[in-house]
Enzyme design. Structure first.
Site, PDB file in Angstrom:
ATOM      1  N   SER A 222      14.399   4.018  -4.812  1.00 30.69           N
ATOM      2  CA  SER A 222      13.673   3.283  -5.847  1.00 30.69           C
ATOM      3  C   SER A 222      13.749   1.781  -5.576  1.00 30.69           C
ATOM      4  O   SER A 222      12.775   1.059  -5.749  1.00 30.69           O
ATOM      5  CB  SER A 222      14.238   3.615  -7.228  1.00 30.69           C
ATOM      6  OG  SER A 222      15.550   3.127  -7.346  1.00 30.69           O
ATOM      7  N   ARG A 226      10.216   0.049  -4.777  1.00 34.10           N
ATOM      8  CA  ARG A 226       9.746  -0.869  -5.806  1.00 34.10           C
ATOM      9  C   ARG A 226       9.383  -2.214  -5.180  1.00 34.10           C
ATOM     10  O   ARG A 226       8.291  -2.745  -5.392  1.00 34.10           O
ATOM     11  CB  ARG A 226      10.809  -1.070  -6.882  1.00 34.10           C
ATOM     12  CG  ARG A 226      10.353  -2.027  -7.979  1.00 34.10           C
ATOM     13  CD  ARG A 226      11.438  -2.284  -9.011  1.00 34.10           C
ATOM     14  NE  ARG A 226      11.922  -1.058  -9.610  1.00 34.10           N
ATOM     15  CZ  ARG A 226      13.090  -0.516  -9.324  1.00 34.10           C
ATOM     16  NH1 ARG A 226      13.892  -1.103  -8.462  1.00 34.10           N
ATOM     17  NH2 ARG A 226      13.470   0.594  -9.901  1.00 34.10           N
ATOM     18  N   ASN A 230       5.443  -3.470  -4.696  1.00 31.51           N
ATOM     19  CA  ASN A 230       4.965  -4.688  -5.348  1.00 31.51           C
ATOM     20  C   ASN A 230       4.462  -5.699  -4.340  1.00 31.51           C
ATOM     21  O   ASN A 230       3.395  -6.299  -4.517  1.00 31.51           O
ATOM     22  CB  ASN A 230       6.086  -5.309  -6.182  1.00 31.51           C
ATOM     23  CG  ASN A 230       6.137  -4.718  -7.573  1.00 31.51           C
ATOM     24  OD1 ASN A 230       5.321  -5.044  -8.408  1.00 31.51           O
ATOM     25  ND2 ASN A 230       7.074  -3.818  -7.793  1.00 31.51           N
TER      26      ASN A 230
END
Lengths: 292, 156
Positions: A222, A226, A230
């Protein structure tokens, strides 16, 4: 801007290709028709196909150079500031650096309840390094790649955090730290935690193990995805806006406005992503230090 | 988007930078900041103390001023008293001196007057004899009328 001979999709693909140095397998037919000799060959990849053919035996030179460069810049700059720090009145850049250090120190104090002198410097390194890597996103997308292309470097991705290798490299580092401290602090308790949670019955140990290991591995995944997601999405939008410039003179103004708007918004995103990566690392390590 | 050796390079770099930061950046930085914080806190405490000291000193000064004023008032009063006393004494001395001088002058005057009177007296005798001689046209026997003349002179 896209060159005359490039289509928009070629332009985008070109921007998303890393400068790769790696080992081509034997028998691979290169872009110019030559066949790689027995034993393979270490070469600069020419295009995404060759990079893909290299498999694991390759290095993204651009990601590595920018990432290491920014890391070294961070170390050099903060070390210089640390040497300059005294009990006197802080001035200029020292103020900014001390503000960051103070902020990280406070965050670590609030989040991490154990006692470990490594956590705060770790958090500082992650925050500043990730922030600097993200910051490269705000450099106009064509500036560095185009300049380097004129100098003969074919591909260049200057935002290291849009490379999953970089983000996973960071999160694997974090995972190793989690494992190390879990074992160091809990010892055998760590194994029991993996095996006897959440169902405290010996018959359910395989189920527990499976769930806990997935839970453990989900942390670095994660973290890395993440940040990568992004930054990759942000970079992609910058590239699309840049491509919009080439759509015609009438698109200049809206594209310029979009560019400014997205860049301003992105200042928030890059800081936030760096902060999230840092805080979650602290939280995970804090959990690793907690004995149940 | 290929996963390759970059991953491992990045992980190694990560540990390297964290180690460097832990060794050469964080400790001196935090130490300097903590020391400065300590120093500032000390400075503030010292300023507080100085303020309190100043207040106390001001109070003391005020007290001393009051005392000094009282003392000064006392001194002035004593001086005044002493001055009036001196003046009174001077007045007395002056009066006594004046009396004495007056008395001396009076005595001298009296003496002078007496002497003048004596002189007058002695001359009156001669004058009166001469006058009487002229009136009587004859000389008067000074011896014979000495008693008379003396009597006359004494009456003057």
């Amino acid at each position: 801007m896209a060159g005359e001979t490039q289509t928009v999709s070629e332009y985008i693909v070109h921007h998303l290709t890393n400068l790769t140095y790696g080992k081509l397998p034997a028998g691979y037919e290169r872009y110019d028709g030559s066949i790689v000799a027995d034993g393979g060959a270490w070469v600069m990849a020419h295009g995404g196909d060759e990079a893909a053919a290299m498999g694991f035996n390759a290095v993204h030179v651009d990601s590595m150079v920018w990432s290491l460069g920014l890391g070294i810049f961070f170390c050099w700059f903060f070390h210089r500031m640390a040497k300059r720090a005294s009990t006197g009145v802080p001035t200029g850049a020292l103020n900014a650096v001390e503000m960051i250090v103070g902020f990280i120190d406070k965050t670590v104090r609030d989040t991490f309840h154990g006692r470990n002198p490594m956590i705060a410097p770790l958090a500082l390194t992650i925050f500043v390094w990730v922030f600097l890597m993200n910051l490269m996103d705000l450099v106009p997308v064509d500036l560095v790649p185009h300049t380097l292309a004129l100098l003969g470097v074919e591909y260049q991705k200057i935002v290291p955090s849009t490379d999953p290798n970089i983000t996973f490299g960071l999160s694997i580092g974090v995972l190793l730290l989690i494992l190390y401290y879990s074992i160091k602090v809990k010892g055998f308790g760590f194994a029991r935690e993996l095996a006897m949670n959440p169902f405290n019955h010996w018959l359910l140990i395989p189920v527990n193990l499976f769930m806990e290991v997935v839970g453990l591995l989900a942390k670095p995944f994660s973290l890395a995805l993440r940040l990568f997601g992004n930054m990759y999405a942000g970079e992609m939008i910058f590239i699309l806006i840049a491509a919009l410039f080439s759509a015609g003179v009438m698109w200049m103004v809206p594209a310029g406005l979009l560019q400014i708007g997205w860049a301003i918004f992105h200042i928030l995103v890059i800081t936030l992503q760096a902060f999230i990566f840092m805080v979650l690392t602290i939280v995970y390590l804090s959990m690793a230090h907690e004995d149940h | 988007m290929n996963i390759n050796l970059t991953l491992i390079g990045q992980a190694i770099a990560f540990f390297g930078f964290v180690w460097f930061c832990m060794k050469f950046v964080w400790p001196p930085m935090v130490a300097a900041m903590a020391e400065r914080e300590h120093k500032i806190a000390e400075g503030l405490a010292a300023a507080d103390r100085a303020n309190r000291d100043l207040e106390i000193a001001q109070e003391k000064a005020l007290e001393r001023l009051k005392e000094a004023k009282q003392e000064a008032a006392g001194i002035v009063e004593a001086a005044n008293r002493r001055a009036t006393q001196l003046i009174e004494e001077a007045k007395d001395t002056a009066r006594l001196e004046a009396d004495r001088v007056k008395a001396a002058a009076q005595a001298e005057i009296d003496q002078e007057a007496n002497r003048a009177r004596e002189q007058l007296r002695s001359q009156v005798a001669v004058l009166s004899l001469a006058g009487a001689e002229k009136i009587l046209g004859a000389s008067i026997d000074r011896q014979a009328h000495a008693q008379l003349v003396d009597q006359l002179a004494a009456e003057l």
